[in-house]
Design an enzyme around this catalytic site. Structure first.
Site, PDB file in Angstrom:
ATOM      1  N   HIS A 520       0.831  -1.207   0.000  1.00 39.84           N
ATOM      2  CA  HIS A 520       0.000   0.000   0.000  1.00 39.84           C
ATOM      3  C   HIS A 520       0.870   1.264   0.000  1.00 39.84           C
ATOM      4  CE1 HIS A 520      -3.587   2.438   1.217  1.00 39.84           C
ATOM      5  NE2 HIS A 520      -2.624   3.209   1.683  1.00 39.84           N
ATOM      6  N   GLU A 521       1.738   1.363   0.981  1.00 38.69           N
ATOM      7  CA  GLU A 521       2.558   2.575   1.088  1.00 38.69           C
ATOM      8  C   GLU A 521       3.494   2.715  -0.106  1.00 38.69           C
ATOM      9  OE1 GLU A 521       1.730   4.835   3.042  1.00 38.69           O
ATOM     10  OE2 GLU A 521       0.394   3.617   4.278  1.00 38.69           O
ATOM     11  N   HIS A 524       1.794   4.556  -2.881  1.00 43.79           N
ATOM     12  CA  HIS A 524       1.939   6.012  -2.733  1.00 43.79           C
ATOM     13  C   HIS A 524       3.340   6.436  -3.188  1.00 43.79           C
ATOM     14  CE1 HIS A 524      -1.741   6.815  -0.579  1.00 43.79           C
ATOM     15  NE2 HIS A 524      -1.438   6.055   0.456  1.00 43.79           N
ATOM     16  N   HIS A 527       3.632   6.732  -6.866  1.00 42.36           N
ATOM     17  CA  HIS A 527       2.958   7.955  -7.305  1.00 42.36           C
ATOM     18  C   HIS A 527       3.912   9.149  -7.148  1.00 42.36           C
ATOM     19  CE1 HIS A 527      -1.254  10.114  -7.136  1.00 42.36           C
ATOM     20  NE2 HIS A 527      -0.713  10.172  -8.335  1.00 42.36           N
TER      21      HIS A 527
END
Ligand SMILES: [Zn+2]
Length: 738
Positions: A520-521, A524, A527
């Site tokens: 998940h992290e 980010h 991105h």
């Protein structure tokens, strides 16, 4: 998003509020500072602050690779003078732009604003990283001093009429300026942010707005103070150990400690923020469960000094009045204008599509749990306070997932390099090499240089995974340096989490939930690392809250993708792959409880949106009547599945900057499933698919309207169909879905 996001480093916090198997994040933005329109007193200058000069490591840009912060030279005492000097320098630059005698142009206004505040940015981003992950009393003191100074600084920019006049002048003629699409987006976003803050109101209306903001800010504070006290008072206390039957020895000891901490005898079970309480999964005495649940439900509704109902009714009314002053029919319409959903109608439509699916799934779970109640010959109808206990029983019977069995297959370093990095390599072609020569703020932090497909440096990635006492809870991502072609900078990105640190010499074996958090992290982080934008304020993860969790949740999908899973899930001692039966258990357990989690989140999101679509003309509401009616209106008044937060203790929306924004958690789930469906339809994990996603989504930041950006990549608007499939949601008979 607010213009200052690129300076107020944007950390993405993992809230301890997971529903189902999903990982929920929230933005730090808004939680740590008041919105720009709220008046904040300017703190007096602190005379103890050492003067800022060339000996301060922030004085000049870092000469390290990627302009990485020189943590080996930075001392706690360096931050405050650097940030204060940065504020002064930025203000001077902004004044120079506002007072420029030349007519306003895109270059002398917008580009100049993007170029300003370099010192402030580099000092503040580094400061946010260490205060979040490695704080101490000196840093905490600096934080308290700087918070009002930073808020006042934002106001000085947004509410500068001369600066806004130049922004507005360029905005009015933007179509005739022949700007490239990203520059046009910058003009429109910046203008919107000024307007959003009230920059184009008359002086009289600005004064009114200021009064409303002052009262609302005071009431939000009242709400938070009352809720804190109410939650504390509503703790469950007992002298009778029998009423706590079912608790583990550790839980019982904690309850004894909690009582001691409050100076009372016996046991105390303090309440969590949510309606459901974790302890209800263990307590076998039904009357204790019922009491604790009701304590939670009524915590802020006792008609005493800590009752929050009058406060929230007035906040809702003030927000509607503020929206009217700014020319919007309601608060949500004002708040959503810069979000992907754009209008409350779009968010409400999305939620009403989801309601029959979520509630049907919750009701089928309820039947399964009722069967377990009946099998126990317990002789009652399942109530909300029984849900967690029976869910836990069914979970153990059906899935029997033993962490001790699973964890040896998830050694952290191996998961990182052969799982997280491997998936990114296969999809996007990027490579990772650990660097031991880059200084870090704490010895547990690791640094990797990321190389692009063409062999050129792409970014620097820091990871700081182990729990420490001086680290905030949860997990998050942010930038130490933002990627920008204008500033000629490459991204320096970090991930922080709170995994258990092993004893010296022992391997770090983590749960599958932790594995999911890493993916998940890292979503980010991608991105942030793929940012291929000119302007710093539009780069990377600086996207609206109903978009920002999309790349991260999307990246979670690869954790269980067979090719990836097989590559990292090996026993740390034997190297053997995880047995198929165990993999199947993990997969089956993933969607357990999805119906309840989705329904309680959806009910809270509906409450949020209905409170914030009240018009300014609506009378002051009675919160209990309003809530009952609001849930009934959307067919979410299920006795056994109450909202995750009741109006009277919904801190996200009354105290923490998530007003009219709670739906974003669900909206981004729709996006991540819908996006994964596209990969599924196009051959899954391939370089071609990854390249296209990177080019059209991950590299684009906020440089285009996000709905258009998404549709251009996906070929159609997002729908809940994929969410239904991956989360095993089925419509109830006769229900209409899209
Ligand atoms: Zn997140």
């Amino acid at each position: 998003m607010k213009r200052y996001d690129h300076r107020l480093p944007f950390a993405v916090l993992l809230l301890a509020t997971c529903t189902g198997g999903g990982t929920f994040c929230g933005l730090a933005q808004g939680a740590d500072a008041p919105p720009p329109t709220q008046p904040v007193p300017v703190a007096p200058a602190t005379p103890e602050t050492p003067p800022f000069g060339p000996s301060n490591p922030f004085f000049a840009p870092s000469t390290l690779p990627f302009q990485a912060p020189p943590f080996d030279r930075i001392k706690d005492e360096d931050f405050q003078p650097a940030i204060e000097a940065g504020i002064a320098a930025d203000l001077a630059e902004m004044r120079a732009i506002a007072d420029d005698p030349a007519p306003p142009t895109f270059a002398n206004t917008f580009v100049a604003m993007e170029m300003s505040g370099r010192l402030l940015t580099r000092a503040l981003r580094t400061f946010r990283a260490v205060t979040g992950a490695n704080t101490d009393p000196v840093l905490q003191q600096a934080e308290a001093t700087l918070a009002p100074e930073l808020a006042a600084h934002r106001d000085a920019i947004y509410l500068n009429p001369k600066l806004f006049a130049r922004v507005a002048a360029v905005y009015q003629k933007r179509r005739s300026l022949n700007l490239d699409p990203e520059s046009l987006r910058l003009v429109e976003q910046t203008y919107l942010e000024f307007v959003h803050a009230g920059a184009n109101l008359t002086a009289e209306d600005k004064a009114k707005l200021s009064e409303i903001n002052k009262e609302q800010s005071k009431l939000s504070n009242t709400f938070s103070t009352r809720l804190l006290a109410a939650t504390k008072n509503a703790a469950f206390r007992t002298d009778n150990q029998d009423s706590l039957a079912g608790l583990s020895p550790a839980q019982l000891a904690a309850a004894g400690e909690a009582a001691k901490g409050r100076g009372v005898a016996g046991y105390v079970i303090p309440l969590q923020n949510t309606t459901q309480q974790p302890v209800l999964a263990s307590l076998t005495a039904r009357s204790s469960r019922e009491t604790i649940f009701k304590n939670s439900w009524d915590r802020a509704e006792h008609g005493d000094a800590n009752d929050t109902r009058d406060t929230i009714a007035r906040i809702a009314q003030l927000r509607a009045q503020r929206a009217a002053l700014l020319g919007f029919p309601n608060y949500a319409a004002w708040e959503l204008q810069d979000q992907m959903a754009k209008t409350p109608e779009a968010a409400l439509k999305f939620m009403s599509d989801l309601v029959p699916l979520a509630t049907a799934k919750a009701l089928s779970e309820q039947q399964e749990l009722q069967a377990a109640v009946d099998a126990d010959h317990a002789g009652f109808t399942l109530a909300a306070w029984d849900w967690e206990l029976y869910a836990e029983k069914v979970r153990q019977q059906k899935y029997d997932l033993d962490q001790a069995q699973v964890k040896p297959y998830f050694e952290l370093g191996n998961v990182l390099e052969n799982g997280v990095f491997y998936a990114a390599h296969e999809l996007y072609g990027i490579s990772f090499k650990e660097r031991h020569d880059i200084p870090v703020y704490q010895p547990d932090v690791r640094v990797f240089e990321v190389t692009d497909t063409n062999g050129k440096p792409l970014a620097l990635f820091y990871c700081d995974y182990f729990k420490r006492d001086n680290k905030n809870g949860g997990a998050w991502m942010s930038n130490l340096v933002g990627g920008s072609k204008l500033l000629d900078t490459l991204p320096v990105v970090y991930n922080v989490a709170n995994f258990q640190k092993p004893a010296a010499g022992e391997p770090a074996l983590i749960s599958f939930e932790d594995v999911t958090t890493m993916f998940h992290e890292f979503g980010h982080a991608l991105h942030g690392m793929f940012a291929d934008t000119v302007y710093p304020s539009l780069a990377g993860a600086q996207t609206p809250r109903d978009f920002v969790e999309f790349p991260s949740q999307f990246n979670e999908h690869w954790a269980l993708y067979p090719q990836v899973f097989k590559h990292y899930a090996h026993h740390y001692q034997t190297g053997a792959p995880m047995p198929d039966a165990l993999v199947a258990k993990i997969k089956r357990a993933k969607n357990f409880g999805e119906g309840y989690g989705l329904t309680e989140t959806l009910a809270a999101a509906e409450l949020d949106m209905q409170w914030h679509t009240l018009p300014a003309s609506a009378p002051l509401q009675n919160p209990d009547d309003f809530e009952k009616q609001a849930l009934a209106n959307v067919h979410m008044d299920l006795a056994a599945v109450p909202p995750r937060y009741r109006s009277s203790y919904f801190a996200h929306i009354w105290g923490n900057g998530y007003a009219a924004g709670y739906y974003a958690y669900l909206w981004t789930q729709m996006l991540d499933d819908d996006a994964y469906q596209w990969f599924d339809d196009h051959g899954g994990l391939t370089r071609a698919n990854g390249e296209r996603f990177r080019r059209m989504i991950l590299s684009r930041g906020n440089t285009e309207d996000l709905e258009k950006l998404y549709i251009a990549w996906r070929g159609k608007p997002p729908t809940v169909e994929a969410m239904m499939k991956y989360r095993e949601l089925k419509p109830a008979p006769g229900a209409v879905t899209h």
